[in-house]
Structures are given as C-alpha cells and as structure tokens.
Motif scaffolding. Structure first.
Motif, PDB file in Angstrom:
ATOM      1  N   ALA B 152      -9.457  -8.099  14.245  1.00  0.00           N
ATOM      2  CA  ALA B 152     -10.785  -7.486  14.362  1.00  0.00           C
ATOM      3  C   ALA B 152     -10.692  -5.975  14.174  1.00  0.00           C
ATOM      4  CB  ALA B 152     -11.382  -7.803  15.726  1.00  0.00           C
ATOM      5  N   ASN B 153      -9.610  -5.369  14.725  1.00  0.00           N
ATOM      6  CA  ASN B 153      -9.455  -3.918  14.585  1.00  0.00           C
ATOM      7  C   ASN B 153      -9.154  -3.522  13.150  1.00  0.00           C
ATOM      8  OD1 ASN B 153      -9.885  -2.555  17.098  1.00  0.00           O
ATOM      9  ND2 ASN B 153      -8.227  -3.799  17.878  1.00  0.00           N
ATOM     10  N   THR B 154      -8.415  -4.388  12.465  1.00  0.00           N
ATOM     11  CA  THR B 154      -8.126  -4.089  11.066  1.00  0.00           C
ATOM     12  C   THR B 154      -9.427  -4.032  10.280  1.00  0.00           C
ATOM     13  OG1 THR B 154      -6.059  -5.241  11.299  1.00  0.00           O
ATOM     14  CG2 THR B 154      -6.786  -4.862   9.072  1.00  0.00           C
ATOM     15  N   THR B 155     -10.315  -4.976  10.588  1.00  0.00           N
ATOM     16  CA  THR B 155     -11.602  -4.990   9.891  1.00  0.00           C
ATOM     17  C   THR B 155     -12.384  -3.710  10.216  1.00  0.00           C
ATOM     18  OG1 THR B 155     -11.526  -7.322  10.453  1.00  0.00           O
ATOM     19  CG2 THR B 155     -13.507  -6.557   9.371  1.00  0.00           C
ATOM     20  N   THR B 156     -12.348  -3.316  11.484  1.00  0.00           N
ATOM     21  CA  THR B 156     -13.056  -2.084  11.861  1.00  0.00           C
ATOM     22  C   THR B 156     -12.450  -0.891  11.130  1.00  0.00           C
ATOM     23  OG1 THR B 156     -13.357  -3.041  14.036  1.00  0.00           O
ATOM     24  CG2 THR B 156     -13.797  -0.697  13.838  1.00  0.00           C
ATOM     25  N   LEU B 157     -11.133  -0.878  11.040  1.00  0.00           N
ATOM     26  CA  LEU B 157     -10.479   0.246  10.363  1.00  0.00           C
ATOM     27  C   LEU B 157     -10.860   0.304   8.887  1.00  0.00           C
ATOM     28  CD1 LEU B 157      -6.897   0.423  11.857  1.00  0.00           C
ATOM     29  CD2 LEU B 157      -8.784   1.997  12.187  1.00  0.00           C
ATOM     30  N   MET B 158     -10.986  -0.872   8.285  1.00  0.00           N
ATOM     31  CA  MET B 158     -11.410  -0.891   6.876  1.00  0.00           C
ATOM     32  C   MET B 158     -12.768  -0.229   6.745  1.00  0.00           C
ATOM     33  SD  MET B 158     -10.396  -4.617   5.446  1.00  0.00           S
ATOM     34  CE  MET B 158     -11.584  -4.523   4.115  1.00  0.00           C
ATOM     35  N   MET B 159     -13.643  -0.562   7.701  1.00  0.00           N
ATOM     36  CA  MET B 159     -14.985   0.023   7.683  1.00  0.00           C
ATOM     37  C   MET B 159     -14.901   1.544   7.862  1.00  0.00           C
ATOM     38  SD  MET B 159     -17.978  -0.786  10.401  1.00  0.00           S
ATOM     39  CE  MET B 159     -17.367   0.342  11.627  1.00  0.00           C
ATOM     40  N   VAL B 160     -14.064   1.962   8.814  1.00  0.00           N
ATOM     41  CA  VAL B 160     -13.934   3.403   9.084  1.00  0.00           C
ATOM     42  C   VAL B 160     -13.403   4.116   7.841  1.00  0.00           C
ATOM     43  CG1 VAL B 160     -12.667   5.114  10.441  1.00  0.00           C
ATOM     44  CG2 VAL B 160     -13.583   3.100  11.555  1.00  0.00           C
ATOM     45  N   LYS B 161     -12.392   3.501   7.232  1.00  0.00           N
ATOM     46  CA  LYS B 161     -11.787   4.147   6.057  1.00  0.00           C
ATOM     47  C   LYS B 161     -12.791   4.246   4.913  1.00  0.00           C
ATOM     48  CE  LYS B 161      -8.824   3.941   2.352  1.00  0.00           C
ATOM     49  NZ  LYS B 161      -9.459   3.373   1.205  1.00  0.00           N
ATOM     50  N   GLN B 162     -13.546   3.159   4.700  1.00  0.00           N
ATOM     51  CA  GLN B 162     -14.528   3.202   3.614  1.00  0.00           C
ATOM     52  C   GLN B 162     -15.609   4.250   3.889  1.00  0.00           C
ATOM     53  OE1 GLN B 162     -15.548  -0.905   3.373  1.00  0.00           O
ATOM     54  NE2 GLN B 162     -13.611  -1.405   2.356  1.00  0.00           N
ATOM     55  N   THR B 163     -15.984   4.353   5.158  1.00  0.00           N
ATOM     56  CA  THR B 163     -16.984   5.376   5.510  1.00  0.00           C
ATOM     57  C   THR B 163     -16.414   6.768   5.260  1.00  0.00           C
ATOM     58  OG1 THR B 163     -17.810   3.894   7.204  1.00  0.00           O
ATOM     59  CG2 THR B 163     -18.495   6.184   7.364  1.00  0.00           C
ATOM     60  N   LEU B 164     -15.164   6.965   5.639  1.00  0.00           N
ATOM     61  CA  LEU B 164     -14.543   8.281   5.427  1.00  0.00           C
ATOM     62  C   LEU B 164     -14.405   8.579   3.929  1.00  0.00           C
ATOM     63  CD1 LEU B 164     -11.825   8.235   8.216  1.00  0.00           C
ATOM     64  CD2 LEU B 164     -13.868   9.644   8.154  1.00  0.00           C
ATOM     65  N   ASP B 165     -14.090   7.538   3.160  1.00  0.00           N
ATOM     66  CA  ASP B 165     -14.037   7.718   1.698  1.00  0.00           C
ATOM     67  C   ASP B 165     -15.383   8.215   1.185  1.00  0.00           C
ATOM     68  OD1 ASP B 165     -11.484   6.837   1.612  1.00  0.00           O
ATOM     69  OD2 ASP B 165     -11.910   4.879   0.710  1.00  0.00           O
ATOM     70  N   ALA B 166     -16.439   7.529   1.668  1.00  0.00           N
ATOM     71  CA  ALA B 166     -17.777   7.885   1.200  1.00  0.00           C
ATOM     72  C   ALA B 166     -18.134   9.313   1.628  1.00  0.00           C
ATOM     73  CB  ALA B 166     -18.792   6.898   1.757  1.00  0.00           C
ATOM     74  N   VAL B 167     -17.751   9.653   2.861  1.00  0.00           N
ATOM     75  CA  VAL B 167     -18.053  11.008   3.355  1.00  0.00           C
ATOM     76  C   VAL B 167     -17.290  12.039   2.516  1.00  0.00           C
ATOM     77  CG1 VAL B 167     -17.777  12.577   5.309  1.00  0.00           C
ATOM     78  CG2 VAL B 167     -18.578  10.257   5.699  1.00  0.00           C
ATOM     79  N   ALA B 168     -16.017  11.759   2.271  1.00  0.00           N
ATOM     80  CA  ALA B 168     -15.211  12.710   1.482  1.00  0.00           C
ATOM     81  C   ALA B 168     -15.777  12.860   0.077  1.00  0.00           C
ATOM     82  CB  ALA B 168     -13.761  12.236   1.430  1.00  0.00           C
ATOM     83  N   GLU B 169     -16.235  11.728  -0.492  1.00  0.00           N
ATOM     84  CA  GLU B 169     -16.794  11.795  -1.851  1.00  0.00           C
ATOM     85  C   GLU B 169     -18.090  12.598  -1.887  1.00  0.00           C
ATOM     86  OE1 GLU B 169     -17.061   7.782  -3.173  1.00  0.00           O
ATOM     87  OE2 GLU B 169     -14.872   7.636  -3.347  1.00  0.00           O
TER      88      GLU B 169
END
Lengths: 173, 502
Positions: B152-169
């Motif tokens: 479950a945490n891995t899934t949350t981390l994927m979400m966090v990483k994708q959000t950070l990608d979007a923020v960085a972009e």
C-alpha cells in the motif's frame, strides 16, 4: 546581542532542515549544529550557550566513550538514546564515568528536548535531571517550532534570574 | 559363576514403581488402584498409603476422559496400546501436559476392566512448542500484514512521486536540464545570482521613495526587516554555516519578502520597484522550492526502492521454489542497470558497466536480480562526486571477470566508507545492521541488502567479499577525525561459479 544556540540533531541538514530557515533569517540567533554526541560535547566545552536543544536519538561520533555506549546498546540510535545519555553527562558528568567533564555554566534550564521519543521513561529521566522544556517531534509542527523551543528555554532561564534563584521555580515550562 | 551387573535377574526383580516416571493402574472409571511415587508427586497425591483418587478429577476438560477411554478401547480391540497420548490435566492451579502410554486391562472374558500405564510430565516442552507455534503463526500474520502495508505504501509513493514530477514540470522555464537533484555548486551559483537580484530589488525599493512615503507604504519594522534581508542575501554563505541549508533558508526569506510585498499600501512607492521586488522574491522562492521538490523526489525514489526491497526480502521464502536457469552475467547486470537507472539519474550518478566479461551462471533469476540490485543500489546510494572540480557526475563501476571457473561481479563506488572493523567482524553482513557511516546525509536503508545478497550468493554456491579503503589518502591515520570523512573506494564483489563448472 544574538542568542547563542546549540542544536544537537543529526537530521538537521535533511528531514528537519526547514526548521533552520526561520532561525537564520531572523538574525537573532547564533546557532551551532552538533550532529552527534562527540560534537555536542566539543561545542559545549568550547562555548557558552543560552539554549541547547537536544535530540534523543543520536549517533556517537568519533569519541570512544560514546562509541562504547552505542555499541553496548546494540548500535541502534533508538535503543542507545545517546541524547539521554548526553543529558545525564551534562548534569551528572563526574559520576557518569565520562573521561571529560561537563561545563560549569550548564544547568538543566539551558536545555530543551526535541525528540520523537515520547514515552514515560524518557519523561521521567528528563524530570529527574530537571529538564523541563520538552517538545515532541511530529509532522504537523510549524517551521518556527525551533524558535519556539529556544524561546521557551530562554524564558525559563530569564524567569529564574527574575526570581533570583538558581534552582527550580516550581513552574514547569 | 560370578554375576555380572547389570544382570537380567535385576531386570526381572525390578520394581517398576521405582521408575522416575509416573506409573499407574486404574479401574475403567479411572479410580487409582496403584500409583507410584512419581505419579503421586505429579498429581500431588499422598506419597504413601492407599489412594482415594480418580484420574478423571485431574482432567482439565472432563469430557476428554470419555474420549480417551473410547480411543483406548478401540485400540485394545485392534490389539494396540495407547502410545504417546497427550493429556491436558489440572492439578490445583497448575496446568499439566503429560504424555500417556497405557495398556488396557481385560478380564477373562475380554472385557475392558482398567488401565495400566505410565505418564511423563511434558508441560514445559509442550508449552514451549505451543508458544513457538503461536509465535510462528504470529510471524506469518505479521509478514502478511507487513507485505500488504508495504504494498500500500509503495502505491502511495508512486502517487507522491508522480505528483512531484508534475510539480517539478510546472516550474517553467526550468533552470535545470533534467529532474535530477542539482549539484551543490550549481545550487550555490543560481542561489547567489537570484539572491543578489532580490537584494538589489530591495535596495532599489528602499531608495525609490523618501522616508515619509516609505512609512505610508509599510510600517517601519517591515523596512528594517527588508534591509536586514538585503544584507543577509549578500552574505548568505557566511550567515548559513551549512550549505545544505541554503535553499530552505532562502526559500523562507523569499516567502517573507513576498508577505511584506503583499502588505505594501498602494500609491506610495514606485510601481516598477514594487513589481521588481515581487518578481525577484517569487523567482527565488520558486527556485528554492524546485530544489526542494527535486530533493524530495530523489528521497521518494530511494524510499520506494527500500520498501520494495524490504517487501521482496520478507516474502522471499514464502514463494514456491523457482527452478534455476542459466543466465548471462552481462544480461543480469544490464537488467539491474536498467532497473536502477531512474534512481541513479535522480542523484546524477552514472552507471558504468562497460567492462563486463560475460559468462553464464545457474541462478534463480528473481533472487539473483534482487541481490545484484541491492549491491548496485548501495553503490549508487553511497557515492560522492569524485572529481575535485565536481563538475562531472559521480559514477559507479560494475565489472565482471572470469577467474578459474568463477565469475567475479564487482560493484565499486567512491564515497561513504565502510569501517574496517565492520568488515573484519562481519557486522556489515548482519541482518538489520546499517554501517555506522551509512546514514551520511540521511541516506535511508533497511540493513538487509548486504545480508540478502550474501545469502543469495551462498545459496548459489558463491560468496560475497567487501573492501573499503581511502581513495585519496588524505590521511592514513585511523584515529584521525578526518579518516572516515575522506572519500573511500568501496568494492563489493559477488563471486559465483560459472554454470556447468560448479
């Protein structure tokens, strides 16, 4: 005059770095950072601080005294609780078999604890040592929390001066 | 002729009541007819004299007695005895587990009349086994729960990483070429540039109006604060003793300038100067936030790997046996490099795996890739930049060479040391142990990577070797404070038999 602060914290450069910004830009503090028990002792022996903010889970640094304690307790920061050991040395140093003495200027009223540890054994040991300022580390804290802790320590000291005593004023902060 | 001892006669004359285990005879309804001393002690009965006691009264669950009799009668009909029946008794407050071996007694007509047998107190052993069984069940439950939570945490981390990608972009135009954490020198240079721009903007705003107009626009303490910020920005490196803290500190400063800007009463100050202040503060805040986002993104990728690897490790022996197959070392290394590419990129570290002498190894693919991944991941994680100018990215070297029927797969990095003592005592391989210096700059870890890699190597008939020594020889004195602060060249080698040559 700037308030002299020693922050003993091994996560200050990373997880807790956001707490340092308000300190530096306020211009009111002269802060040193000690990231292990050895460095903390060296700073404490070389300078007089107005406030010492202490973490409980610390690595030992390079001094054999701290390394040995750390090893005896399983080489884990959470189990070793070197911060607590450091606090013990500060106020019972001569009886704690440490090969170095705590500075004479240091009293429990100079020290505040900022830690994730929040169990009764920590609280009772801090109480025994006379350390009254305690702040539990949680995710929801504002980035000014470090300033708040320092202020609490300094105000506690000032309260003592006003009361004209060097002992407890009986009002935990 | 002289008798030799022990003799058969001794056995024939032996009084079995003296045996140090409980020996008894009961009627069919359980009334004791005979019980030896050990039996009486076990059940806290009078040690001598006739007995007025019934075995049934000691059964913790009386209904078990009837079932035991039925089972014994059934066995007797088959010509068998009760062997190692476990009885759960209660003597006073004490619960007692006994092993019971008994024979059913019959009259001349073949009717069951009672029992003769012996009992052994196995309470301690039984309880220990029960406890172990319960613990094992608990471990299984925990393993399941941990696996599920980690998933479950891995899934949350994927979400966090994708959000950070979007923020960085969203930070356009980007001051950095890619999503990697910028190098310290790059950060300093851009912070200095943006910091100076903001300091100049503050200075121009201060000079843009006379004192009376300034005080109509903002209260005096705000102006003092702005002046202080300008001074701070021009000498921020002296004011902030730790370079890692430059971005967070300047972010906070820029944010406060932004708040002061928002408080400016309109119509008293030069519009251009006010806009310049706003823009400069916004740029600096944006830049420092971007640095924070990229650093957090790298930490999330690292955490994702840590969680993934922990989950793999926890569930390893739950999987069914997977057959081994011959695999090329080169292919294994390339697969690991592919899997680690994003993590390496996030830290601006190159993976150099050009020097690979190929050979086949007979492996469980999943386990071997996990083990090699752990070693490559460690090499990346503990790398520093190695050229003095710090302009080139850091790199780790993965090499393989075949020596006498074995392939040596090496992972070498330049950076965080492993202490000599940790290698010599084997501590570095202990499960859960993290090298004393491994927390350098907050590097996360579980302390299972090397343990697991060594376990996998050994399961494949191989071994793991590790060496770590100063790279530049700043000092050879191990007692010096500088010794473990200098970069170390650390090499972890997995040695495996070449397939077909085990």
């Amino acid at each position: 005059m700037k308030i002299k602060v020693l922050w003993v914290e091994d996560s200050a450069r990373l997880e807790l770095r956001k707490l340092t910004g308000p300190i530096y830009i306020s211009g009111n503090y002269d802060m040193n950072l000690a990231e292990d028990a050895t460095s903390a002792v060296r700073y404490l022996q070389s300078k007089v601080y107005d406030a010492v903010v202490l973490d409980m889970r610390l690595p030992p640094g390079i001094d054999d005294y701290w390394i040995n304690i750390y090893r005896d307790r399983g080489e884990d920061k959470a189990d070793a609780r070197l911060g607590l050991e450091l606090a013990g040395w500060m106020f019972n140093g001569r009886s704690a078999n440490a090969p170095f003495s705590p500075p004479g200027w240091l009293t429990p009223y100079h020290v505040g604890v900022f830690t994730v540890e929040n169990d009764n054994s920590v609280h009772s040991k801090l109480n025994e040592l006379g350390i009254r300022v305690f702040q539990h580390k949680t995710a929801g804290l504002a980035d000014t929390i470090l300033i708040d802790i320092i202020k609490r320590i300094v105000e506690q000291g000032a309260g003592l001066v006003r009361a004209g005593k060097g002992e407890s004023d009986g009002n935990p902060v | 002729m002289k008798e030799t001892y022990p003799s058969k006669a001794q056995f024939n004359d032996f009084d079995f009541r003296e045996l140090p285990i409980g020996v008894y005879m009961t009627s069919l309804d359980g009334q004791f007819i005979v019980a030896n001393r050990a039996m009486r002690q076990m059940l806290k009965l009078p040690l001598a004299g006739d007995l007025d006691a019934n075995i049934t009264q000691f059964y913790a669950n009386p209904e078990d007695r009837e079932a035991a009799i039925q089972a014994a009668v059934k066995l007797a009909k088959q010509g068998k005895n009760v062997e190692r029946g476990i009885l759960f008794l209660r003597v006073g407050e004490r619960e007692l587990y006994v092993e019971d071996y008994c024979k059913i007694l019959q009259d001349d007509n073949g009717q069951a009349t009672g029992f003769v047998g012996c009992m052994v107190d196995i309470t301690n052993d039984y309880e220990t086994k029960q406890h172990e069984k319960e613990l094992q069940e608990r471990v299984e439950e925990l393993r399941f729960d941990i696996g599920r939570i980690l998933h479950a945490n891995t899934t949350t981390l994927m979400m966090v990483k994708q959000t950070l990608d979007a923020v960085a972009e969203a930070f356009e135009p980007k001051p950095y070429r890619d999503m990697a954490v910028p190098q310290a020198e790059e950060v300093e240079s851009i912070l200095t540039e943006q910091g100076n721009l903001l300091a100049s903007a503050i200075d121009r705003l201060l000079q843009s109006a006379d004192e009376a107009r300034r005080l109509k626009a903002l209260p005096e303490n705000h102006w003092a604060k702005l002046q202080g910020f300008s001074d701070f920005l021009r000498e921020y490196k002296e004011r902030i003793p730790t370079p890692e803290l430059y971005p967070v500190t300047l972010r906070k400063l820029a944010n406060e300038v932004g708040q002061i800007h928002a408080a400016i009463a309109p119509g008293h100050l030069s519009r251009e100067s006010v806009r310049e202040l706003q823009n400069s503060a916004w740029h600096l805040e944006r830049l420092t936030n971007l640095i924070e986002v990229l650093e957090t993104r790298a930490a999330v990728i690292q955490m994702d790997y840590t969680i993934h690897s922990l989950r793999e490790f926890i569930t390893t022996d739950k999987r069914e046996d997977i057959p081994r197959k011959n695999m090329s070392v080169k292919a294994l290394i390339e697969e690991c490099a592919r899997r680690m590419a994003e993590y390496a990129r996030s830290l601006k570290i190159d993976i150099d795996h050009k020097e690979v002498e190929d050979a086949d190894v007979n492996v469980v693919e999943q386990d071997m890739i996990r083990a090699l991944n752990n070693l490559l991941h460690n090499a990346i994680k503990y790398s520093w930049r190695r050229d003095p100018e710090r302009t080139k990215p850091a790199w780790v070297s993965v090499r393989a060479n075949v020596v006498g029927g074995q392939v040596h797969i090496e992972f070498e990095n330049w950076g965080v040391p492993v202490k000599r003592e940790e290698i010599e005592t084997g501590k570095i391989f202990e499960l859960g142990y993290r090298g004393e210096l491994s927390k350098d700059r907050g590097r996360l870890g579980t302390g299972i990577g090397l343990t697991d890699a060594r376990r996998v190597a050994e399961a494949h008939g191989g071994r793991l070797e590790i060496e770590s020594h100063p790279a530049l020889r700043v000092t050879r004195n191990e007692k010096s404070e500088k010794y473990y602060r200098q970069p170390f060249l650390t090499k972890v080698t997995m040695i495996l038999p070449v397939a077909g040559r085990t």
